[in-house]
Design a protein around this motif. Structure first.
Motif, PDB file in Angstrom:
ATOM      1  N   ASP A  49      41.086  44.377  46.238  1.00 52.09           N
ATOM      2  CA  ASP A  49      40.232  45.188  46.463  1.00 52.09           C
ATOM      3  C   ASP A  49      40.445  46.160  45.740  1.00 52.09           C
ATOM      4  O   ASP A  49      38.597  45.991  44.596  1.00 52.09           O
ATOM      5  CB  ASP A  49      40.117  46.220  48.053  1.00 52.09           C
ATOM      6  N   HIS A  50      41.689  47.284  45.425  1.00 47.05           N
ATOM      7  CA  HIS A  50      41.830  47.768  44.930  1.00 47.05           C
ATOM      8  C   HIS A  50      41.982  46.953  42.746  1.00 47.05           C
ATOM      9  O   HIS A  50      41.712  49.047  41.816  1.00 47.05           O
ATOM     10  CB  HIS A  50      42.531  48.337  44.824  1.00 47.05           C
ATOM     11  N   ALA A  51      42.331  46.338  42.442  1.00 47.22           N
ATOM     12  CA  ALA A  51      42.487  45.353  41.316  1.00 47.22           C
ATOM     13  C   ALA A  51      40.301  45.260  40.726  1.00 47.22           C
ATOM     14  O   ALA A  51      40.093  45.918  39.878  1.00 47.22           O
ATOM     15  CB  ALA A  51      42.719  44.276  41.104  1.00 47.22           C
ATOM     16  N   VAL A  52      40.045  45.115  42.021  1.00 47.67           N
ATOM     17  CA  VAL A  52      38.787  45.139  41.760  1.00 47.67           C
ATOM     18  C   VAL A  52      37.770  46.585  41.884  1.00 47.67           C
ATOM     19  O   VAL A  52      36.670  46.708  40.277  1.00 47.67           O
ATOM     20  CB  VAL A  52      37.329  44.205  42.552  1.00 47.67           C
ATOM     21  N   THR A  53      38.599  47.781  42.228  1.00 48.02           N
ATOM     22  CA  THR A  53      38.004  48.879  41.905  1.00 48.02           C
ATOM     23  C   THR A  53      38.003  49.937  40.668  1.00 48.02           C
ATOM     24  O   THR A  53      37.569  50.067  40.027  1.00 48.02           O
ATOM     25  CB  THR A  53      38.442  49.412  42.903  1.00 48.02           C
ATOM     26  N   LEU A  54      39.285  49.124  39.958  1.00 47.36           N
ATOM     27  CA  LEU A  54      39.654  49.702  38.429  1.00 47.36           C
ATOM     28  C   LEU A  54      39.249  49.025  37.837  1.00 47.36           C
ATOM     29  O   LEU A  54      39.121  49.423  36.658  1.00 47.36           O
ATOM     30  CB  LEU A  54      41.469  49.782  38.627  1.00 47.36           C
ATOM     31  N   THR A  55      38.597  47.547  38.025  1.00 44.68           N
ATOM     32  CA  THR A  55      37.767  47.031  37.146  1.00 44.68           C
ATOM     33  C   THR A  55      36.573  46.636  36.915  1.00 44.68           C
ATOM     34  O   THR A  55      35.872  47.354  36.205  1.00 44.68           O
ATOM     35  CB  THR A  55      39.156  45.525  36.916  1.00 44.68           C
ATOM     36  N   VAL A  56      35.745  46.130  37.696  1.00 46.14           N
ATOM     37  CA  VAL A  56      34.975  46.102  37.952  1.00 46.14           C
ATOM     38  C   VAL A  56      34.210  47.074  38.452  1.00 46.14           C
ATOM     39  O   VAL A  56      32.512  47.698  37.329  1.00 46.14           O
ATOM     40  CB  VAL A  56      34.258  44.984  38.988  1.00 46.14           C
ATOM     41  N   ALA A  57      34.360  48.016  39.230  1.00 42.37           N
ATOM     42  CA  ALA A  57      33.773  49.024  40.152  1.00 42.37           C
ATOM     43  C   ALA A  57      34.062  50.160  38.477  1.00 42.37           C
ATOM     44  O   ALA A  57      33.095  51.316  37.832  1.00 42.37           O
ATOM     45  CB  ALA A  57      34.656  49.787  40.495  1.00 42.37           C
ATOM     46  N   PHE A  58      34.825  49.831  37.493  1.00 40.60           N
ATOM     47  CA  PHE A  58      34.693  50.796  36.215  1.00 40.60           C
ATOM     48  C   PHE A  58      33.865  50.895  35.218  1.00 40.60           C
ATOM     49  O   PHE A  58      33.424  51.690  34.746  1.00 40.60           O
ATOM     50  CB  PHE A  58      36.434  50.637  35.741  1.00 40.60           C
ATOM     51  N   PHE A  59      33.311  49.401  35.260  1.00 40.11           N
ATOM     52  CA  PHE A  59      32.671  49.174  34.263  1.00 40.11           C
ATOM     53  C   PHE A  59      31.232  49.884  33.945  1.00 40.11           C
ATOM     54  O   PHE A  59      30.884  50.545  33.157  1.00 40.11           O
ATOM     55  CB  PHE A  59      31.945  47.744  34.368  1.00 40.11           C
ATOM     56  N   PRO A  60      30.976  49.987  35.114  1.00 42.33           N
ATOM     57  CA  PRO A  60      28.969  50.767  35.853  1.00 42.33           C
ATOM     58  C   PRO A  60      29.613  52.959  34.265  1.00 42.33           C
ATOM     59  O   PRO A  60      28.771  53.294  33.754  1.00 42.33           O
ATOM     60  CB  PRO A  60      28.491  51.090  36.310  1.00 42.33           C
ATOM     61  N   LEU A  61      30.884  53.447  35.132  1.00 41.21           N
ATOM     62  CA  LEU A  61      30.788  54.481  34.620  1.00 41.21           C
ATOM     63  C   LEU A  61      31.456  54.606  33.223  1.00 41.21           C
ATOM     64  O   LEU A  61      31.041  56.034  32.319  1.00 41.21           O
ATOM     65  CB  LEU A  61      32.406  54.923  36.075  1.00 41.21           C
ATOM     66  N   ALA A  62      31.934  53.568  32.796  1.00 36.14           N
ATOM     67  CA  ALA A  62      32.392  53.306  31.407  1.00 36.14           C
ATOM     68  C   ALA A  62      30.999  53.085  30.893  1.00 36.14           C
ATOM     69  O   ALA A  62      30.895  53.371  29.295  1.00 36.14           O
ATOM     70  CB  ALA A  62      33.639  52.166  30.738  1.00 36.14           C
ATOM     71  N   LEU A  63      29.994  52.770  31.007  1.00 32.82           N
ATOM     72  CA  LEU A  63      28.689  51.982  30.122  1.00 32.82           C
ATOM     73  C   LEU A  63      28.380  52.897  29.832  1.00 32.82           C
ATOM     74  O   LEU A  63      27.550  53.098  28.335  1.00 32.82           O
ATOM     75  CB  LEU A  63      28.436  51.365  30.794  1.00 32.82           C
ATOM     76  N   VAL A  64      28.091  54.562  30.777  1.00 33.61           N
ATOM     77  CA  VAL A  64      26.803  55.435  30.832  1.00 33.61           C
ATOM     78  C   VAL A  64      28.286  56.430  29.398  1.00 33.61           C
ATOM     79  O   VAL A  64      27.320  57.194  29.222  1.00 33.61           O
ATOM     80  CB  VAL A  64      26.300  56.029  31.368  1.00 33.61           C
ATOM     81  N   GLY A  65      29.320  56.412  29.739  1.00 36.60           N
ATOM     82  CA  GLY A  65      30.481  57.413  29.355  1.00 36.60           C
ATOM     83  C   GLY A  65      30.441  58.796  30.179  1.00 36.60           C
ATOM     84  O   GLY A  65      29.954  58.960  29.733  1.00 36.60           O
TER      85      GLY A  65
END
Length: 336
Positions: A255-271
Motif C-alpha cells: 500500500d505505502h510503496a504505492v503511496t510514495l510512488t504513484v501517489a507522489f506523481f500528481p504532486l510532483a507533476l504540478v511542482g
C-alpha cells in the motif's frame, strides 16, 4: 459550515474513499489468484487499490492548489500506518478461532510471536526501503529540494519496477476463479465513491486547518493521515482474525510503496516546494526508520520460533510512533 460539520464530512469522505478502494481491491485479488502470484507478491499489486484513497487525495490536492495537504497525508500515513497495522494484527491473532489457526499457532502464541512469511522482507520491505531512499535523494538535497515533474516520472518508474520484481519473484501455480457481474459493477461504483471521497476529504481538511489556524501540511500529517489509516486498521483486524496473518501484515507495505510512488506523481507533476524543510526531513526520517525496523524485526526470527514480530518488537514500533508524534509536535513545531 462549523468545525464539527466539516469533521463529519471528513469522516464520511474517508470512509467513502476506502469503501471504493475495498471494492476495487476484490477484482485485483482475483487476478492475483488467476495469474498465480503469492500473497506477499500480490500485496504489491493489491496495494494499488489499497492506496487509491491517497492517490485520489493527492490528485485532488494538486488540482485544487492545496498540495501540502496531500504531501502531509502521503508522508504521515507511511509513518502511522505500518506500526498501527502490526499492532492491530498482533492483538487480533492472540485469540483465533480453531478453524483459522495454522499448525503452529498455539506455539507462536506462547512465544508471543506474530508469525510472518520471511519472503515479505525481500519481496516487499527491502524494495520499499529503496523507494524511500530514492524519495530522499530526489527531494532533500538543496539543488533538488521539493517535488518536481521529473521526480514524479522517476517515482512512477520505481513503482513499475517494484511491482515487476514482486510479481516475478512471487510466481506460483494459477487458480481458477469465478467472475461475477455484481463485483464488476461494485468496482465501478467504488471508483466513483473513491473520487468523491477524495475530493471531500481534501475540502474538509482545507476548511479544518483554516478553522484551527494550522498549516496545510500539518493538517495532512495529523488530520487526514490518521483518518485515512482508520479503515485500514479495521481491514487488517478482519484479515488477521481470518488467519491470513502474512497478508494482513504485509499488505501495508505494498500500500505505502504505492503511496510514495504513484501517489507522489500528481504532486510532483504540478511542482511542489517544501515550505517547512525541518518538518519534511523529520517526517521522512521516521518513514525510513519505521521501514527499517519492520524489515529487521521480521528478519530477526529464528528457525525454531519462525519469522515475524515478537511482543517487544510490536511494542517498539508503537513506541516509535509515540516518539514521532512527540518530536514533530514539541521538537519541530514547538506547539507550546
Amino acid at each position: 459550515m462549523s468545525i464539527w460539520l466539516w469533521a463529519l464530512v471528513l469522516l464520511a469522505a474517508v470512509w467513502a474513499a476506502h469503501w471504493g478502494a475495498e471494492h476495487l481491491a476484490k477484482p485485483l485479488k482475483k487476478l492475483r489468484k488467476q495469474w498465480g502470484f503469492s500473497v506477499a507478491a500480490g500485496g504489491a499489486l493489491i496495494g494499488l487499490a489499497a492506496a487509491s484513497p491517497e492517490i485520489g487525495i493527492n490528485i485532488t490536492s494538486a488540482v485544487t492548489g492545496v498540495g501540502d495537504i496531500g504531501l502531509g497525508t502521503m508522508f504521515g500515513s507511511n509513518v502511522i500506518a505500518i506500526p498501527l497495522m502490526v499492532i492491530t494484527a498482533y492483538i487480533a491473532t492472540r485469540h483465533l478461532k480453531n478453524k483459522n489457526k495454522d499448525g503452529g499457532h498455539q506455539e507462536h502464541k506462547k512465544e508471543h510471536l506474530l508469525k510472518v512469511d520471511p519472503t515479505a522482507v525481500t519481496v516487499q520491505a527491502l524494495p520499499y526501503l529503496v523507494i524511500v531512499a530514492v524519495v530522499a535523494i530526489l527531494t532533500v538535497p538543496s539543488a533538488w529540494r521539493g517535488l518536481q515533474p521529473m521526480d514524479g516520472w522517476i517515482m512512477l518508474g520505481m513503482y513499475i519496477a517494484f511491482l515487476a520484481q514482486a510479481l516475478l519473484r512471487g510466481k506460483k501455480e494459477s487458480e481458477k476463479v469465478e467472475w461475477k457481474k455484481k463485483e464488476i459493477w461494485l468496482a465501478v461504483a467504488g471508483l466513483v465513491a473513491l473520487g468523491l471521497g477524495a475530493f471531500f476529504t481534501v475540502r474538509a481538511t482545507e476548511n479544518l486547518v483554516s478553522s484551527f489556524g494550522l498549516s496545510q501540511i500539518v493538517g495532512g500529517l495529523f488530520i487526514t493521515a490518521p483518518m485515512a489509516a482508520l479503515p485500514e486498521v479495521f481491514a487488517t483486524w478482519s484479515v488477521a482474525k481470518s488467519g491470513q496473518i502474512t497478508s494482513g501484515v504485509t499488505s501495508v507495505i505494498g500500500d505505502h510503496a504505492v503511496t510514495l510512488t504513484v501517489a507522489f506523481f500528481p504532486l510532483a507533476l504540478v511542482g511542489l516546494p517544501v515550505g517547512n524543510f525541518p518538518l519534511f526531513v523529520t517526517v521522512l526520517s521516521f518513514v525510513g526508520l519505521v521501514g527499517i525496523l519492520y524489515a529487521a524485526f521480521i528478519h530477526m526470527g529464528s528457525k525454531k520460533s519462525g519469522h515475524g514480530f515478537k511482543r517487544w518488537q510490536v511494542a517498539t514500533l508503537g513506541g516509535v510512533l509515540l516518539v514521532y508524534v512527540g518530536v514533530v509536535l514539541f521538537g519541530v513545531l514547538n506547539i507550546f
